[in-house]
Design an enzyme around this catalytic site. Structure first.
Site: not given
Lengths: 412, 140
Positions: A76, A161, A336
């Site tokens: 990152t 990914n 969800c």
């Protein structure tokens, strides 16, 4: 051979640190714990020597020079540094102006690429977000047709990914070098698994992270090309001028030692490992597709990483499926649990319907995955899908020949 | 996120799974009410069928559910709770009672709302078939 539960099939999220890596790291916590920037005593020299070795191990894995490796905290940070650092350095206008340069990326990149690109848009850069076809792949031709006079940077991940799909990165690298544009690739899922040569493949900037290839968490690297062209980037973290001024901060010597060791092991073992895992992946996909109906393998059928598969099981919701296979650690495209109720944006980018995106599992195998575990996973998934389909109203409608997309659902 | 023990129990042994027939088979049966709520793209679809006696008591109920474990548990629980109640009494079941019974976390409250909606929707369908005034089914 007996199976130990739970089974780990989420290696694309993170991997187990190889015990050989841990062993290499340990002395640097309690014995040779010097700061590698301490130039005037033996503790410091030992640390510096260890970092130098790790830099050589990392460089050797990707075909770069050791001085072209910058240590970071992970992919990152590497992506942020590469994208924002390069764009700000190459900007065609001062901060506050517009039309500062054009950047090409894709809509299904990792958020660690997309968020920096959005930041740059707010800073006056233009960004093109390429859309893949249904196979998930970004081709060199797509990049070429998006190129403009003012394009300064292309940032396309080597392998996706969620899908494992492989983009045409070497071809893009050649194109970029022809046009005098910088080529960055987020190679987080690629390095350590697949042969990499930044020289041959014309890569200028490449992000990778230790914990994805059996190294420790919290250590990443950014490859920054030094010759033909010499790539210059603006630092984000300042404070002492470590890493040739591009990333200040005391180096994480034990972590870097582990990163280097992990690189060395991957260089030795990746080709055999890839072949073994491809066999497992093919068995998973073949067995699940033959034992169950309405199964879709997401992404390109062959241009994919050998150890990763993303499969949708029609009319079964992914989170409930994960609950059913709770002794298999894996991930789902269903969101969800998130507040948005939005399924994976990566699967949606392929034009996969929301219902199928909700129905997906990502299984990613690794160095310690066994044949018995693969068989167990197949049996467990088949059992759970059947259990859930027995109570799925959508599977009933499908079997009655009703197209569920033609129904006017009461959305919430 | 760990599931509560009751959610896991309903997931593993759901109560009253099934139907009294396909949608076309039960369409003209006035003792059966059908509620289908949710949408596939939201990741939740619940189908509830109720069979009502002449006295207005729900004699039996069947559910099918496409959704997460909490959605399956909510619909399974709903079938247990409405059986034996009159249709008017079943309308009093609140989603908050389902949340409490299953210890649902905040991100799963929508599952309980969907279960309440499926009850209301099935009862509305039953009442409509029997010439009663339509109840508030499409409230969302």
């Amino acid at each position: 051979m007996s199976i130990e539960l739970p089974i780990y099939m989420d290696n694309a999220s993170t991997t187990r640190t190889d015990p050989r890596v841990v062993e290499a790291m340990l002395p640097f916590f309690t014995e040779t714990y010097g700061n590698s920037a301490s130039r005037n005593h033996s503790f410091g020299w030992a640390g510096e020597g260890a970092v130098t070795l790790a830099r050589e191990q990392a460089a050797s894995l990707i075909g770069s020079g050791p001085k072209e490796i910058i240590w970071t905290s992970g992919a990152t940070e590497s992506n942020n540094l590469a994208i924002k650092g390069a764009a700000r350095m190459m900007a065609k206008g001062p901060a506050g102006s517009s039309s500062r340069g054009h950047i090409i990326t894709a809509i299904h990149e990792h958020k660690a690429v997309l968020d920096p690109c959005k930041r740059l848009e707010r800073e006056g850069f233009d960004v093109t977000y390429l859309e893949p076809g249904s196979d998930g792949i970004i081709t060199c031709a797509m990049v070429e047709s998006a190129m403009r006079e003012d394009t300064i940077l292309v940032t396309i991940m080597w392998a996706n990914n969620e899908l494992g799909t492989i983009n045409e990165v070497p071809e893009m690298g050649a194109l970029c070098h022809d046009r005098g544009v910088l080529m960055h690739t987020d190679a987080t899922q690629w390095v350590g698994k697949m042969p990499t040569d930044v020289e041959r493949d014309n890569i200028d900037l490449m992000s990778f992270s230790g914990h994805k290839f059996y190294g420790p968490n919290g250590v990443g690297a950014l490859f920054i090309r030094r010759r033909r062209p010499r790539v210059r980037i603006e630092a984000m973290i300042e404070g002492g001028g470590h890493e040739r001024g591009m990333r200040s901060g005391t180096l994480n010597v034990p972590g870097i030692v582990g990163f280097g060791k992990a690189c060395e092991l991957c260089a030795e073992e990746m080709s055999g490992e890839a072949e073994r895992l491809l066999g497992f992946r093919n068995r998973l996909e073949t067995e699940l597709s033959s034992q169950l109906d309405v199964v879709t393998i997401n992404g390109h059928p062959t241009r994919r990483l050998p150890h990763l598969t993303n499969i949708s099981f029609g009319f079964v919701e992914g989170e409930s499926l994960m609950m059913g296979v709770s002794d298999i650690a894996c991930s789902s495209g269903s969101a969800c649990t998130s507040a948005s109720l939005e399924p994976s944006y990566v699967l949606k980018a392929l034009g996969i319907g929301d219902d199928f995106a909700h129905s997906s599992l990502r299984l990613s195998m690794g160095r310690w995955t066994t044949s018995e575990e693969v068989d167990y996973a197949i049996a467990s998934i088949v059992k759970s899908v059947n259990h859930l389909r027995a109570m799925s109203p959508l599977y009933d409608l499908h079997n009655e020949g009703i197209d569920i997309n033609a129904i006017d659902w009461q959305s919430h | 996120m760990a599931y509560s023990k009751k959610v896991v129990e309903h997931y593993e042994n759901p109560q009253n799974v099934g139907s009294f027939g396909t949608s076309s088979e039960v369409k003209d049966r006035d003792d059966i009410g059908v509620g289908i709520v949710g949408a596939p793209e939201c990741g939740d679809v619940m189908q509830l069928q109720i069979r009502v006696g002449d006295d207005g008591v729900i004699e039996d109920a069947r559910f099918k559910c496409f959704g997460c474990g909490s959605a399956i548990a909510s619909s399974s629980l709903a079938t247990e709770w409405i059986k034996g109640r009159t249709v008017d009494d079943a309308m009093n079941i609140k989603n908050t009672e389902i949340v409490e019974e299953l210890s649902l976390p905040p991100v799963k409250i929508h599952c309980s709302v969907l279960a309440e909606d499926s009850i209301r929707s099935a009862i509305a369908d039953y009442k409509k078939k029997n010439g009663h005034e339509e109840a508030d089914s499409h409230s969302h």
